[in-house]
Design an enzyme around this catalytic site. Sequence first.
Site, mmCIF file in Angstrom:
data_model
loop_
_atom_site.group_PDB
_atom_site.id
_atom_site.type_symbol
_atom_site.label_atom_id
_atom_site.label_comp_id
_atom_site.label_asym_id
_atom_site.label_seq_id
_atom_site.Cartn_x
_atom_site.Cartn_y
_atom_site.Cartn_z
ATOM 1 N N ARG A 36 -17.980 6.432 55.418
ATOM 2 C CA ARG A 36 -18.223 7.839 55.062
ATOM 3 C C ARG A 36 -19.700 8.090 55.271
ATOM 4 O O ARG A 36 -20.543 7.408 54.676
ATOM 5 C CB ARG A 36 -17.832 8.114 53.611
ATOM 6 C CG ARG A 36 -18.378 9.435 53.101
ATOM 7 C CD ARG A 36 -17.796 9.877 51.786
ATOM 8 N NE ARG A 36 -16.411 10.279 51.957
ATOM 9 C CZ ARG A 36 -15.703 10.928 51.028
ATOM 10 N NH1 ARG A 36 -16.256 11.235 49.880
ATOM 11 N NH2 ARG A 36 -14.453 11.255 51.251
ATOM 12 N N HIS B 97 -12.522 14.875 58.684
ATOM 13 C CA HIS B 97 -11.998 14.024 57.595
ATOM 14 C C HIS B 97 -10.563 13.633 57.984
ATOM 15 O O HIS B 97 -9.589 14.094 57.378
ATOM 16 C CB HIS B 97 -12.047 14.800 56.282
ATOM 17 C CG HIS B 97 -11.941 13.970 55.046
ATOM 18 N ND1 HIS B 97 -11.841 12.582 55.065
ATOM 19 C CD2 HIS B 97 -11.920 14.322 53.726
ATOM 20 C CE1 HIS B 97 -11.759 12.144 53.818
ATOM 21 N NE2 HIS B 97 -11.799 13.166 52.994
ATOM 22 N N GLN C 119 -7.942 12.364 55.329
ATOM 23 C CA GLN C 119 -7.389 13.447 54.520
ATOM 24 C C GLN C 119 -6.368 14.239 55.351
ATOM 25 O O GLN C 119 -5.326 14.651 54.836
ATOM 26 C CB GLN C 119 -8.522 14.386 54.061
ATOM 27 C CG GLN C 119 -8.062 15.490 53.134
ATOM 28 C CD GLN C 119 -7.761 14.988 51.733
ATOM 29 O OE1 GLN C 119 -8.578 14.317 51.122
ATOM 30 N NE2 GLN C 119 -6.585 15.316 51.212
ATOM 31 N N ASP D 150 -11.085 24.628 50.329
ATOM 32 C CA ASP D 150 -11.965 23.478 50.086
ATOM 33 C C ASP D 150 -13.252 24.041 49.491
ATOM 34 O O ASP D 150 -13.475 25.266 49.513
ATOM 35 C CB ASP D 150 -12.225 22.724 51.410
ATOM 36 C CG ASP D 150 -13.063 21.466 51.230
ATOM 37 O OD1 ASP D 150 -13.114 20.932 50.096
ATOM 38 O OD2 ASP D 150 -13.688 21.019 52.214
ATOM 39 N N CYS E 50 -8.115 19.361 49.139
ATOM 40 C CA CYS E 50 -8.398 17.923 49.266
ATOM 41 C C CYS E 50 -9.066 17.366 48.007
ATOM 42 O O CYS E 50 -9.038 16.153 47.792
ATOM 43 C CB CYS E 50 -9.250 17.655 50.505
ATOM 44 S SG CYS E 50 -10.911 18.342 50.422
ATOM 45 N N ARG F 222 -3.292 9.905 49.994
ATOM 46 C CA ARG F 222 -4.421 9.242 50.650
ATOM 47 C C ARG F 222 -4.146 7.740 50.739
ATOM 48 O O ARG F 222 -4.356 7.103 51.779
ATOM 49 C CB ARG F 222 -5.723 9.479 49.863
ATOM 50 C CG ARG F 222 -6.176 10.918 49.794
ATOM 51 C CD ARG F 222 -6.556 11.440 51.156
ATOM 52 N NE ARG F 222 -7.583 10.602 51.766
ATOM 53 C CZ ARG F 222 -8.893 10.675 51.497
ATOM 54 N NH1 ARG F 222 -9.350 11.594 50.661
ATOM 55 N NH2 ARG F 222 -9.762 9.866 52.087
#
Length: 310
Positions: free
Chosen positions: A106, A133, A136, A230, A270, A298
């Site tokens: 990340r 991402h 996700q 988001d 998310c 996930r």
Amino acid sequence: MQNLHGRDLLTLGDLTPQEVETVLERAIAQKHLRKTTGKPPVATGKSAALIFMKPSLRTRVSFELACVDLGLHPVVLGPADAFSREETVHDTIKVLERYVDVIVLRTFAQAHIEEVAEHASVPVVNALTDDYHPCQGLADLLTIREHKGRTAGLKLAYVGDGNNMANTYLLAGALTGMHVTIAGPAGFEPSADVVATARGLAERYGTGAQLEVTNDPKLAVSGSDVVITDTWASMGQEAEHAARVKEFAGYSIDAPLMSLANSDAIFMHCLPAHRGEEVTNEVIDAGYSVVFDEAENRLHAQRAWLSLVL
Ligand code: CP
Ligand code: NVA
């Protein structure tokens, strides 16, 4: 079944529609097994570096537990450990690949993970960058598949910032034939390059996905099957938070906006959510909200990915 052995996952655009299908099928099978008989470890004796240059709750816990499920030893590293003390990306990766069989990262710039993948002889997984991402994205496709029975032909509305998640949904739609409309204020749309790439993929694979960008949240949500938002200020944009709250006024998912979606529409996020900003409590706590299924998935999506690449 597609062979994904040794593959990187830097964006969903790295995958074909058939490969996405392979990951989702593996995730569904392993999810079922884990809840019933349990699955024998498939990566015993292997190890993974999980590097977090930004904070994480879901990604860190789900990757660590996915590794444990597979018999893969996880080593979690932070910004004080990796890419620190002026060590080059090249040297950091050449060291790590002597120890581990997969690198999960990340970080901030997409260019950083691309540089890591260039140097790494082991598979690299994007655990979120400023631009994408994909983990996700896979978990969300799995969640939509579970709640709606399909992805192709559904209408997904994303209301909010044209960020890493918006980009990811455009690519996910392109690969699965889901129509995606992104609605955000002027100046916060996804980049034209990402929209063009996603449309190109939809065309190349003939999935029929219609991918649109608008400034009108009502237009996006009307008649949709999946409504998503988001945070308005992503990690790295904390200093812009107050200004963004003003810019995004009118782009909250509240009950009146949600009422424009189909009567059986689901709400997704998310997480982490900023209740009272991009979504109201009434919406995120409603029966149609599947945000915690998304969080659970996930684990299942990433376990599937790790087992396929190893
Ligand atoms: N959704 C997600 O990636 O959560 P974390 O930032 O907590 O990992
Ligand atoms: N867009 C958010 C997603 C967090 C999972 C961020 O990048 O901070």
